[in-house]
Write an enzyme that holds these catalytic residues in place. Structure first.
Site, PDB file in Angstrom:
ATOM      1  N   PRO A 269       0.832   1.507   2.418  1.00  0.00           N
ATOM      2  CA  PRO A 269       0.491   2.781   3.072  1.00  0.00           C
ATOM      3  C   PRO A 269       0.623   2.684   4.591  1.00  0.00           C
ATOM      4  CG  PRO A 269      -1.249   2.079   1.561  1.00  0.00           C
ATOM      5  CD  PRO A 269      -0.297   0.938   1.685  1.00  0.00           C
TER       6      PRO A 269
ATOM      7  N   GLU B 150      -5.920  -3.856  -2.490  1.00  0.00           N
ATOM      8  CA  GLU B 150      -5.836  -3.373  -1.107  1.00  0.00           C
ATOM      9  C   GLU B 150      -4.607  -3.937  -0.398  1.00  0.00           C
ATOM     10  OE1 GLU B 150      -8.532  -0.918  -1.723  1.00  0.00           O
ATOM     11  OE2 GLU B 150      -7.768  -1.069   0.310  1.00  0.00           O
TER      12      GLU B 150
ATOM     13  N   ARG C 182      21.754   5.014  -5.584  1.00  0.00           N
ATOM     14  CA  ARG C 182      22.648   6.172  -5.748  1.00  0.00           C
ATOM     15  C   ARG C 182      23.698   6.211  -4.640  1.00  0.00           C
ATOM     16  NH1 ARG C 182      21.556  10.528  -2.557  1.00  0.00           N
ATOM     17  NH2 ARG C 182      22.420  12.042  -4.021  1.00  0.00           N
TER      18      ARG C 182
ATOM     19  N   ASP D  45      24.237  15.051   0.771  1.00  0.00           N
ATOM     20  CA  ASP D  45      22.793  15.032   0.508  1.00  0.00           C
ATOM     21  C   ASP D  45      22.042  15.947   1.462  1.00  0.00           C
ATOM     22  OD1 ASP D  45      22.286  11.538  -0.272  1.00  0.00           O
ATOM     23  OD2 ASP D  45      22.381  13.323  -1.529  1.00  0.00           O
TER      24      ASP D  45
HETATM   25  N1  JEE Z   1       4.904   2.646  -0.105  1.00  0.00           N
HETATM   26  C1  JEE Z   1       3.822   3.017  -0.277  1.00  0.00           C
HETATM   27  C2  JEE Z   1       2.546   3.614  -0.453  1.00  0.00           C
HETATM   28  C3  JEE Z   1       1.364   3.118  -1.000  1.00  0.00           C
HETATM   29  C4  JEE Z   1       1.016   1.766  -1.499  1.00  0.00           C
HETATM   30  C5  JEE Z   1       1.980   0.753  -1.510  1.00  0.00           C
HETATM   31  C6  JEE Z   1       1.638  -0.521  -1.901  1.00  0.00           C
HETATM   32  C7  JEE Z   1       0.332  -0.789  -2.297  1.00  0.00           C
HETATM   33  C8  JEE Z   1      -0.359  -1.947  -2.688  1.00  0.00           C
HETATM   34  C9  JEE Z   1      -1.671  -1.612  -2.944  1.00  0.00           C
HETATM   35  N2  JEE Z   1      -1.808  -0.293  -2.705  1.00  0.00           N
HETATM   36  C10 JEE Z   1      -3.071   0.444  -2.851  1.00  0.00           C
HETATM   37  C11 JEE Z   1      -3.702   0.661  -1.523  1.00  0.00           C
HETATM   38  C12 JEE Z   1      -4.421   1.817  -1.338  1.00  0.00           C
HETATM   39  C13 JEE Z   1      -5.056   2.033  -0.097  1.00  0.00           C
HETATM   40  C14 JEE Z   1      -4.980   1.106   0.911  1.00  0.00           C
HETATM   41  C15 JEE Z   1      -5.649   1.334   2.253  1.00  0.00           C
HETATM   42  N3  JEE Z   1      -7.063   0.900   2.184  1.00  0.00           N
HETATM   43  C16 JEE Z   1      -7.493   0.495   3.520  1.00  0.00           C
HETATM   44  C17 JEE Z   1      -8.986   0.129   3.490  1.00  0.00           C
HETATM   45  O1  JEE Z   1      -9.716   1.241   3.024  1.00  0.00           O
HETATM   46  C18 JEE Z   1      -9.328   1.634   1.693  1.00  0.00           C
HETATM   47  C19 JEE Z   1      -7.861   1.994   1.674  1.00  0.00           C
HETATM   48  C20 JEE Z   1      -4.257  -0.059   0.714  1.00  0.00           C
HETATM   49  C21 JEE Z   1      -3.614  -0.269  -0.524  1.00  0.00           C
HETATM   50  C22 JEE Z   1      -0.617   0.243  -2.304  1.00  0.00           C
HETATM   51  C23 JEE Z   1      -0.290   1.522  -1.920  1.00  0.00           C
HETATM   52  N4  JEE Z   1       0.450   4.110  -0.958  1.00  0.00           N
HETATM   53  N5  JEE Z   1       1.030   5.190  -0.404  1.00  0.00           N
HETATM   54  C24 JEE Z   1       2.295   4.935  -0.075  1.00  0.00           C
HETATM   55  N6  JEE Z   1       3.171   5.828   0.520  1.00  0.00           N
END
Ligand code: JEE
Length: 243
Positions: free
Chosen positions: A88, A115, A158, A173
């Site tokens: 994220p 996380e 793609r 695209d």
């Molecule tokens: N690409 C992409 C993604 C992802 C993504 C990608 C990879 C992983 C691996 C684990 N997670 C879950 C996760 C959720 C929240 C958080 C933050 N935390 C910080 C402390 O407070 C709670 C929240 C971290 C990890 C992932 C999520 N989410 N959205 C995108 N666009």
């Protein structure tokens, strides 16, 4: 292109073997290998996570397991790889990213859960000269990296020569000219009293191109004004500005 994915949920990546991408794999245009991270655990519980130092919600993925997995998966000096880590907190994954990665010989995707992955895994990879991209597919929070990998692999694959039946599709695209694409129509000519716009049935290619450009500008202004702002001053001609 060779793609490796390391995950604790290998079955999440099964969709990569379906439809267009599945056919590309069968035709040898793409090679995909999915690895179960737990294969690199050594304890009876196959533990891949532990509590975060400093406290905080959730668990963090252990560096030892990831380190051993990536040592093995990345151990191909003859095939330089780019390590992609969905998160994220990553840089935005865009169509430009997809085009850049489509030129790579190999992509290795590390799918985190919980996380995320202990930061030292990425530091260690970079210290060993591996290019590491931390990317996000959008401003919303998923539960893990697997869905993001499905999105990114499809967007990249793609673009590979021969994958799309019609190469013009990728060249035309959305975003390729900086605008959203306009509406599309097919038969029948009238459906539930809704008719296909006359210009599209008229055969005047210049008028059709103008109409499509106008609809694309209209839609982009309405839904993604940020894309218009990002276009250079010369991107829109007088006819565009009048649209
Ligand atoms: N690409 C992409 C993604 C992802 C993504 C990608 C990879 C992983 C691996 C684990 N997670 C879950 C996760 C959720 C929240 C958080 C933050 N935390 C910080 C402390 O407070 C709670 C929240 C971290 C990890 C992932 C999520 N989410 N959205 C995108 N666009």
């Amino acid at each position: 292109m060779r793609i490796d994915v390391v995950t604790i949920f290998p079955s999440y990546l099964q969709p990569l073997r379906e439809a267009l991408l599945g056919r590309a794999i069968d035709r040898g245009l793409l090679e995909v290998a999915v690895h179960d991270l737990r294969d690199w655990t050594h304890d009876v519980h196959q533990a891949v996570d532990d509590s975060p130092y400093g406290g905080g919600p959730g668990m963090v993925m252990r560096p030892q397991v990831w380190g051993e997995a990536l040592d093995d998966v990345l151990a191909t000096p003859d095939l330089p790889a780019r390590l992609v880590v969905p998160t994220p907190a990553g840089r935005p994954f865009t169509q430009a990213t997809a085009h850049a990665w489509a030129a790579e010989e190999r992509l290795v995707f590390a799918c985190g859960r919980y996380e995320g992955i202990d930061e030292r895994v990425l530091l260690d990879a970079r210290a060993r000269g591996i290019t590491v991209d931390e990317v996000s597919i959008g401003d919303y929070v998923l539960v893990g990296g697997e869905v993001a990998v499905l999105v990114m692999v499809e967007a990249v694959a793609r673009l590979l020569p021969g994958v799309l039946g019609n190469p013009r599709s990728a060249a035309e695209d959305s975003f390729s000219d900086g605008l959203l694409e306009g509406p599309s129509y097919t038969r029948p000519e009238v459906w539930r009293e809704l008719a296909v716009p006359d210009v599209l049935r008229g055969g005047n290619h210049a008028a059709i191109a103008r109409w499509r450009r106008d609809r694309a500008l209209e839609r982009t202004r309405d839904r993604r004004p940020d894309l218009l702002d990002a276009l250079g001053p010369d991107a829109l001609d007088a006819a565009d500005r009048a649209a």
